[in-house]
Design a protein around this motif. Sequence first.
Motif, short mmCIF file in Angstrom:
data_model
loop_
_atom_site.label_atom_id
_atom_site.label_comp_id
_atom_site.label_asym_id
_atom_site.label_seq_id
_atom_site.Cartn_x
_atom_site.Cartn_y
_atom_site.Cartn_z
N UNK A 91 11.25 5.40 18.28
CA UNK A 91 9.97 4.75 18.01
C UNK A 91 9.55 5.11 16.58
N UNK A 92 9.28 4.10 15.78
CA UNK A 92 8.83 4.30 14.41
C UNK A 92 7.37 3.86 14.33
N UNK A 93 6.49 4.82 14.08
CA UNK A 93 5.08 4.51 13.84
C UNK A 93 4.88 4.39 12.34
N UNK A 94 4.27 3.30 11.92
CA UNK A 94 3.97 3.09 10.51
C UNK A 94 2.47 3.02 10.32
N UNK A 95 1.95 3.89 9.45
CA UNK A 95 0.54 3.84 9.07
C UNK A 95 0.47 3.30 7.64
N UNK A 96 -0.08 2.12 7.48
CA UNK A 96 -0.25 1.53 6.16
C UNK A 96 -1.63 1.92 5.66
N UNK A 97 -1.66 2.73 4.59
CA UNK A 97 -2.90 3.34 4.14
C UNK A 97 -3.45 2.57 2.95
N UNK A 98 -4.52 1.84 3.18
CA UNK A 98 -5.19 1.11 2.12
C UNK A 98 -6.48 1.78 1.73
N UNK A 99 -7.16 1.24 0.74
CA UNK A 99 -8.40 1.84 0.26
C UNK A 99 -9.52 1.67 1.27
N UNK A 100 -9.44 0.59 2.07
CA UNK A 100 -10.53 0.31 3.01
C UNK A 100 -10.10 0.37 4.47
N UNK A 101 -8.82 0.61 4.73
CA UNK A 101 -8.37 0.59 6.12
C UNK A 101 -7.06 1.35 6.27
N UNK A 102 -6.77 1.75 7.51
CA UNK A 102 -5.46 2.28 7.87
C UNK A 102 -4.99 1.49 9.09
N UNK A 103 -3.88 0.81 8.94
CA UNK A 103 -3.35 -0.03 10.01
C UNK A 103 -2.09 0.61 10.58
N UNK A 104 -2.02 0.69 11.89
CA UNK A 104 -0.86 1.27 12.55
C UNK A 104 -0.01 0.18 13.20
N UNK A 105 1.29 0.27 12.98
CA UNK A 105 2.26 -0.60 13.66
C UNK A 105 3.33 0.26 14.29
N UNK A 106 3.91 -0.20 15.37
CA UNK A 106 4.93 0.53 16.12
C UNK A 106 6.16 -0.35 16.27
N UNK A 107 7.31 0.23 15.98
CA UNK A 107 8.59 -0.48 16.12
C UNK A 107 9.51 0.35 17.02
N UNK A 108 10.10 -0.28 18.03
CA UNK A 108 11.04 0.40 18.92
C UNK A 108 12.45 -0.10 18.63
N UNK A 118 0.86 -1.17 0.00
CA UNK A 118 0.00 0.00 0.00
C UNK A 118 0.90 1.23 0.00
N UNK A 119 0.42 2.36 0.50
CA UNK A 119 1.35 3.47 0.71
C UNK A 119 1.53 3.68 2.20
N UNK A 120 2.70 4.16 2.56
CA UNK A 120 3.13 4.14 3.95
C UNK A 120 3.46 5.54 4.46
N UNK A 121 3.03 5.78 5.70
CA UNK A 121 3.28 7.05 6.37
C UNK A 121 4.08 6.74 7.62
N UNK A 122 5.37 7.09 7.63
CA UNK A 122 6.25 6.81 8.76
C UNK A 122 6.37 8.05 9.64
N UNK A 123 6.36 7.84 10.94
CA UNK A 123 6.60 8.91 11.91
C UNK A 123 7.69 8.44 12.87
N UNK A 124 8.77 9.17 12.96
CA UNK A 124 9.89 8.81 13.83
C UNK A 124 9.93 9.72 15.05
#
Length: 244
Positions: free
Chosen positions: A223-240, A193-199
Amino acid sequence: MSNQHNMHQWAETEPGAAKFFIHNYFMNGNEFPGWKLVTKTPGDFAGRAIDGYYMWVNPEDDQQAFKVEVVEAPSYDEAKKIFQEFLQNYMRPLDEFARPTEFGNDAYVYPEDEMQHGIFLFANLVISVDSVADTTIACNSFIRELYKTFHQRPLEHSLKPNADNNYKGVLQSTAGDEISVGQSTALQVTANEWYYFVLTGPGELSFKGGRMEYASDEPGTAHVDLYTVGEASVIKDVLKITVK
């Protein structure tokens, strides 16, 4: 032509800009209600960056149209250079290069009341919007909508499975959750999908050698927050990641 423009206005780094990163962004045709996406060429590689072109028309009047160009650079520093090159291409007198406060420091629109064309920089993206058909139109709302898209974290409306389904996330660090100062680690994502990273914390994000990377020249916890932006959902994952 650079002597026609007050380029030093954009010489300083926007606070916090390097802590965000957008990867693989594309438009799906739902971004501007009432307008039709008729041309879509996302992800064309052009030298040191990736260009995506999107043409939108008014379904009720095909003489009203605007183009969105999205340039995805491998880093914020590279995007800054491309942004300055865009400004030079406008070839406008110096007094037109005002800073509209609603779009921050790294932006230019003209004219300010109608915004027939505009450009702004966010993280590693350079976004340009232009009226392109025979009938010149104001692009105010389109520029504002895109600006909001990138400056606000995506809202989670997640289809992520719950913990009982052994969800492990889509974001992984190839070097593990601990690296040394000066070392880099690839950030692997498993969704397309397309990805929105926040550090948050030390270090920076970039795209090198066909992969997302995190690196830091100072110790600390990132801490890296990743928002995976799909057509029907936005999923957030966190990596330390701990940097020692």
